[in-house]
Structures are given as structure tokens and as C-alpha cells.
Scaffold this active site. Structure first.
Site, PDB file in Angstrom:
ATOM      1  N   HIS A  64      47.251  37.912  73.514  1.00 41.95           N
ATOM      2  CA  HIS A  64      46.424  36.735  73.241  1.00 41.95           C
ATOM      3  C   HIS A  64      46.090  36.592  71.761  1.00 41.95           C
ATOM      4  O   HIS A  64      46.006  37.573  71.041  1.00 41.95           O
ATOM      5  CB  HIS A  64      45.097  36.828  74.004  1.00 41.95           C
ATOM      6  CG  HIS A  64      45.257  37.001  75.474  1.00 41.95           C
ATOM      7  ND1 HIS A  64      44.356  37.720  76.227  1.00 41.95           N
ATOM      8  CD2 HIS A  64      46.195  36.562  76.347  1.00 41.95           C
ATOM      9  CE1 HIS A  64      44.726  37.701  77.494  1.00 41.95           C
ATOM     10  NE2 HIS A  64      45.841  37.017  77.598  1.00 41.95           N
ATOM     11  N   LYS A  73      39.052  41.565  65.121  1.00 46.09           N
ATOM     12  CA  LYS A  73      38.474  42.254  66.277  1.00 46.09           C
ATOM     13  C   LYS A  73      38.331  43.739  65.977  1.00 46.09           C
ATOM     14  O   LYS A  73      39.195  44.335  65.338  1.00 46.09           O
ATOM     15  CB  LYS A  73      39.362  42.088  67.508  1.00 46.09           C
ATOM     16  CG  LYS A  73      39.441  40.672  68.026  1.00 46.09           C
ATOM     17  CD  LYS A  73      40.353  40.585  69.233  1.00 46.09           C
ATOM     18  CE  LYS A  73      40.418  39.141  69.725  1.00 46.09           C
ATOM     19  NZ  LYS A  73      41.379  39.002  70.820  1.00 46.09           N
ATOM     20  N   TYR A 133      34.653  44.837  72.569  1.00 50.89           N
ATOM     21  CA  TYR A 133      35.150  44.418  71.268  1.00 50.89           C
ATOM     22  C   TYR A 133      34.212  43.446  70.591  1.00 50.89           C
ATOM     23  O   TYR A 133      33.524  42.658  71.220  1.00 50.89           O
ATOM     24  CB  TYR A 133      36.568  43.860  71.332  1.00 50.89           C
ATOM     25  CG  TYR A 133      36.841  42.751  72.316  1.00 50.89           C
ATOM     26  CD1 TYR A 133      37.029  41.444  71.888  1.00 50.89           C
ATOM     27  CD2 TYR A 133      36.951  43.017  73.677  1.00 50.89           C
ATOM     28  CE1 TYR A 133      37.314  40.438  72.776  1.00 50.89           C
ATOM     29  CE2 TYR A 133      37.236  42.014  74.572  1.00 50.89           C
ATOM     30  CZ  TYR A 133      37.412  40.717  74.122  1.00 50.89           C
ATOM     31  OH  TYR A 133      37.689  39.715  75.011  1.00 50.89           O
ATOM     32  N   ASP A 172      48.928  34.965  81.959  1.00 55.83           N
ATOM     33  CA  ASP A 172      49.689  35.981  81.232  1.00 55.83           C
ATOM     34  C   ASP A 172      51.120  36.113  81.728  1.00 55.83           C
ATOM     35  O   ASP A 172      51.972  36.656  81.019  1.00 55.83           O
ATOM     36  CB  ASP A 172      48.971  37.333  81.285  1.00 55.83           C
ATOM     37  CG  ASP A 172      47.766  37.389  80.352  1.00 55.83           C
ATOM     38  OD1 ASP A 172      47.633  36.506  79.485  1.00 55.83           O
ATOM     39  OD2 ASP A 172      46.959  38.320  80.491  1.00 55.83           O
TER      40      ASP A 172
END
Length: 187
Positions: A64, A73, A133, A172
Site C-alpha cells: 500500500h 511511517k 505505526y 489486495d
């Protein structure tokens, strides 16, 4: 510094962070994020959102990215073990299309810093994993992009043990491959 150890890899910008862990008979203590230590290590970002997910063994999330609102991130696992992957999508980068994978677990306590304009994904290797995250921009659902996790051009070597059944979200399974992404970038 001294509270964190920072390692680089073959792709510029990616960093693996190992915090100092102070343990005794009661358990342990560690700082998972301290702005001054990270700034000294070259990670001078302002994080605006924290996320956490729980997934069972075989869940593969990714690859992603955000198209117009890219995010740096800082990722880590607080329970279990995952194989975490970042793919360089920076136009003009000498490592464009290259990937790096790292085992993150509650035992090794490693964190993975992934700069803007990388695709990101992970595979859960343990019975269950809790993944946390920090992000430098807010999530914009209509801005999400992705690349098929099994794209042969990128060639991520997912460590899928014999007998593991992959569990993917519907989206996905439908992302296009890297060549389609390159066409949208004009590369």
C-alpha cells in the site's frame, strides 16, 4: 544518543531502529520514540497519527501507499512476528522498484522507518500479531494506491512457510502490477 541503534540498508532512506531495552526481574522498559534521539539519527519528522492493527497468521497486508498525501511511517510489532516490506517508488531513485524486508517482532523490538513514496506491506508469521505505526500525514481513504504483493518484477521474497494459507483482503488481490504503476508515473 545511545538509546537507539540505527542501521541503514541498501535502499537510501530506510532505517532499522533497535531501542535500548532496560530489563530486570520485573520485566523491561524502553523508549519506543523520543524526538531528540530520532532527530539525531536523521529522522526529523512530525508524526500526526498512530495506528494499530491485529492480524492472524498468514495475513498479508499490502503493498500500500498514498498517492497524493504520502506518509513517512515508523512501524513496529508489539505482539508476535511479521515480515515487513518497503518498496522504493521514488521517481528518479537509483533503487526505484527495489524492496527491503525486515523481521519485526515483540522479541527483537526492532522498528522500521519507511520514508514517503514507498509501498509498504507485511506478512504475519506468528499465530497472531499486533502491529503499530506512526504516520506523518493523515490517512485519506480515496487516495490509497497499491501494487500486487506477488508482482514478479518487484520480486519480494515473502517467507511463506510450507502449509501457510495466505489471507488477503479483496482489494489486495486486485491491485495491478508494478508495470502498471510505472506507466502511471511515466517511467
Amino acid at each position: 544518543m545511545g538509546k537507539i541503534k540505527v542501521e541503514t540498508c541498501e535502499i537510501e532512506g530506510l532505517k532499522i531502529i533497535t531501542p535500548a531495552v532496560f530489563g530486570d526481574s520485573r520485566g523491561y522498559f524502553m523508549e519506543t520514540y523520543q524526538y531528540n534521539d530520532f532527530k539525531e539519527a536523521g529522522i526529523d519528522q512530525v508524526f500526526v497519527q498512530d495506528n494499530q492493527s491485529s492480524s492472524k497468521r498468514g495475513v498479508l497486508r499490502g503493498l500500500h501507499f498514498q498517492k497524493n498525501f504520502p506518509q513517512d511511517k515508523l512501524v513496529r510489532v508489539i505482539k508476535g512476528e511479521v515480515f515487513d516490506v518497503a518498496v522504493d517508488l521514488r521517481k528518479g531513485s537509483p533503487t526505484f522498484g527495489k524492496w527491503h524486508g525486515e523481521i519485526l517482532s515483540d522479541e527483537n523490538k526492532k522498528q522500521f522507518f519507511i520514508p514517503k513514496n514507498f509501498a509498504h506491506g507485511f506478512l504475519v508469521l506468528s499465530g497472531e500479531a499486533e502491529f503499530c505505526y506512526k504516520c506523518t500525514d493523515f490517512y485519506h481513504g480515496d487516495d490509497e494506491g497499491g501494487i500486487y504483493f506477488g508482482d514478479s518484477e518487484i520480486g519480494v521474497k515473502w517467507p511463506i512457510p510450507d502449509g501457510m494459507e495466505l489471507i488477503l483482503s479483496e482489494k489486495d488481490t486486485k491491485w495491478a502490477g508494478f508495470s502498471a504503476f510505472r506507466q502511471t508515473m511515466g517511467v
